[in-house]
Design a protein around this motif. Structure first.
Motif, mmCIF file in Angstrom:
data_model
loop_
_atom_site.group_PDB
_atom_site.id
_atom_site.type_symbol
_atom_site.label_atom_id
_atom_site.label_comp_id
_atom_site.label_asym_id
_atom_site.label_seq_id
_atom_site.Cartn_x
_atom_site.Cartn_y
_atom_site.Cartn_z
ATOM 1 N N ARG A 1 100.836 10.418 54.688
ATOM 2 C CA ARG A 1 100.170 9.130 54.002
ATOM 3 C C ARG A 1 100.624 7.681 55.419
ATOM 4 N NH1 ARG A 1 96.995 8.289 49.570
ATOM 5 N NH2 ARG A 1 96.735 5.729 50.014
ATOM 6 N N ALA A 2 101.674 8.152 55.571
ATOM 7 C CA ALA A 2 102.156 7.090 56.680
ATOM 8 C C ALA A 2 101.277 6.432 57.598
ATOM 9 C CB ALA A 2 103.413 7.167 56.460
ATOM 10 N N LEU B 1 95.737 -1.377 44.952
ATOM 11 C CA LEU B 1 94.986 -0.835 46.209
ATOM 12 C C LEU B 1 94.575 -0.534 46.950
ATOM 13 C CD1 LEU B 1 93.799 2.415 46.128
ATOM 14 C CD2 LEU B 1 91.520 1.970 44.118
ATOM 15 N N PHE B 2 95.442 -0.572 48.155
ATOM 16 C CA PHE B 2 94.436 -1.152 49.283
ATOM 17 C C PHE B 2 93.046 -0.354 49.845
ATOM 18 C CE2 PHE B 2 98.966 -2.001 48.712
ATOM 19 C CZ PHE B 2 98.648 -3.033 48.741
ATOM 20 N N SER B 3 92.108 -0.875 50.899
ATOM 21 C CA SER B 3 91.603 -0.571 50.639
ATOM 22 C C SER B 3 90.943 -0.465 51.955
ATOM 23 C CB SER B 3 90.165 -1.102 50.073
ATOM 24 O OG SER B 3 89.703 -2.553 50.808
ATOM 25 N N THR C 1 100.726 4.045 47.299
ATOM 26 C CA THR C 1 99.560 3.463 48.095
ATOM 27 C C THR C 1 101.034 2.163 48.449
ATOM 28 O OG1 THR C 1 99.896 2.669 45.295
ATOM 29 C CG2 THR C 1 97.665 3.336 46.496
ATOM 30 N N LEU C 2 102.285 2.985 47.765
ATOM 31 C CA LEU C 2 103.837 2.027 48.179
ATOM 32 C C LEU C 2 104.360 2.250 49.745
ATOM 33 C CD1 LEU C 2 106.208 0.599 47.522
ATOM 34 C CD2 LEU C 2 107.664 3.174 46.927
ATOM 35 N N ILE C 3 103.193 4.079 50.184
ATOM 36 C CA ILE C 3 103.276 4.037 51.811
ATOM 37 C C ILE C 3 102.480 3.186 52.008
ATOM 38 C CG2 ILE C 3 103.269 5.767 53.634
ATOM 39 C CD1 ILE C 3 104.263 8.373 51.001
ATOM 40 N N ASP C 4 101.597 2.924 51.366
ATOM 41 C CA ASP C 4 100.470 1.945 52.616
ATOM 42 C C ASP C 4 101.156 0.530 52.891
ATOM 43 O OD1 ASP C 4 98.853 3.976 52.350
ATOM 44 O OD2 ASP C 4 97.683 3.133 50.815
#
Length: 396
Positions: free
Chosen positions: A9-10, A178-180, A308-311
């Motif tokens: 995910r990173a 949430l990021f897009s 989403t924390l990883i993002d």
């Protein structure tokens, strides 16, 4: 197909996650023939017929794509000019753009997003491309990534790490967002307006390579340990060194990010000989590599954090998003000011044939991305009688 992006995910929101390889062939081939071979090779790998989606839950997935989004084109630019131009152009992974390939005057260049695979994956794609170029049959290759369920049972997170993950996830849940892909575009614009990378490539020909191998053997260490020691010998401080490691448990040759990593800390001791320092570096590496808990720690840890924390760690690094919780997590995990001093990937001898009918690979150069948690990135690959070492870092 539908595969969840889990341990990798990173890679999703990192602003510099492109693996680069330059391939020099022994003879020049018509562009149309190479483009046709590239398009055929893309259809042979499941991941290159997919795209990325981010769902409302925050989870991200690979799903089937209606067409291949990767491309093959011509350019008159040099390798360095091409990298400068492309590093700030985001790969549209939501449309299935995973590889940009180019025919340059100095050879073929393949740029691949890390979500399509690791360094070995790109080698395996190049192998498929060369087979297609020579009219050899190529079987369809299913996508393969590393999931938490597939990691060795003895690599589970230590108790204190589990508590840490639980605590961070709990704190993030209070401010979670949430990021897009739109955020990704803005993140790239924010980051690349004042950043640029540079590369240095050092070529070791047959005699030089044989000399290095001989010296490493006499010192009783691997070539990787010997090269790491050479890179840190002039540093006065303890160095935080990351080493990318192949995580393929079944030795598969599929595309997909199956890399993991270990880290060691070592200060070169001037009172000792170079060989004695190299043995100490080798000992530290061996300890980490022989323990599955250390070998797969980063994948276990990232796989259990809220995605989403990883993002946000990458978004914090790009100075696009900031919060008290995420800035702390980013700093502790090396996405802040304290990144790895040195990050090394040694693909060793290229794990693909060099000859395909009348076509032959003459030279390979491997350039890893300047990931958010590193600054001095080293890529090493040996092809035939030559070894190339590429250094990739920010110059702005």
């Amino acid at each position: 197909m539908k595969y969840r992006i889990e341990t990798e995910r990173a890679d999703l929101f990192d602003v510099n996650m492109i693996i680069i390889m330059r391939v020099e062939l022994e003879k020049t081939l018509p562009f149309d023939k190479m483009k046709a071979a590239f398009e055929e090779a893309c259809k042979c790998h499941e991941v290159l017929t997919s795209k990325i989606v981010i769902e409302e839950s925050g989870q991200a997935f690979y799903i089937d794509n209606a067409s291949v989004g990767s491309s093959f084109s011509q350019s008159d630019l040099s390798l360095k000019e091409l990298i400068k131009e492309n590093e700030r152009l985001r790969f549209k992974i939501e449309k299935g753009e995973f590889i940009r390939a180019f025919a340059l005057p100095e050879g073929l260049v393949f740029m691949m997003h890390h979500l399509a695979g690791d360094g070995k994956s790109l080698l395996y794609f190049i192998e498929t491309f060369m087979k297609c170029l020579s009219g050899q049959p190529c079987a369809f290759v299913p996508f393969k990534n590393l999931t938490l369920k597939e990691l060795p049972k003895n690599s589970s997170l230590p108790f204190l790490y589990k508590i840490l993950v639980k605590n961070w996830n709990r704190r993030w849940s209070k401010v979670k967002r949430l990021f897009s892909f739109e955020d990704m575009d803005k993140e790239y614009q924010q980051f690349w307006k004042n950043h640029e990378t540079k590369i240095e490539i050092k070529r070791y020909e047959k005699d030089q390579l044989e000399g290095l191998l001989k010296n490493a053997k006499q010192a009783g260490v691997s070539l990787t340990s010997y090269l790491i020691t050479d890179l840190i010998k002039n540093s006065a401080k303890k160095m935080d060194i990351g080493l990318a490691v192949d995580g393929r448990l079944d030795k598969n040759r599929a595309m997909g990010n199956q890399a993991t990593g270990i880290a060691i800390n070592y200060k070169y001791k001037q009172k000792l000989s170079f060989e004695e320092n190299a043995k100490k570096v080798q000992r530290l590496l061996k300890e980490k590599l022989s323990d599955d808990g250390n070998r797969f720690l980063i994948l276990q840890f990232m796989g259990q954090l809220d995605p989403t924390l990883i993002d946000t760690m990458n978004l914090e690094h790009a100075d696009y998003f900031h919060s008290k919780v995420t800035s702390r997590v980013a700093e502790l995990l090396g996405y802040g000011k304290r990144t790895k001093d040195l990050s090394i990937t040694n693909l060793t001898r290229a794990d693909i044939p060099l000859e395909y009918g009348d076509n032959r690979i003459k030279e390979l150069v491997f350039i890893p991305p300047v990931v958010s948690y590193g600054k001095n990135i080293i890529g090493i690959v040996t092809c035939g009688n030559n070894m190339n070492i590429a250094k990739h870092e920010y110059c702005l």
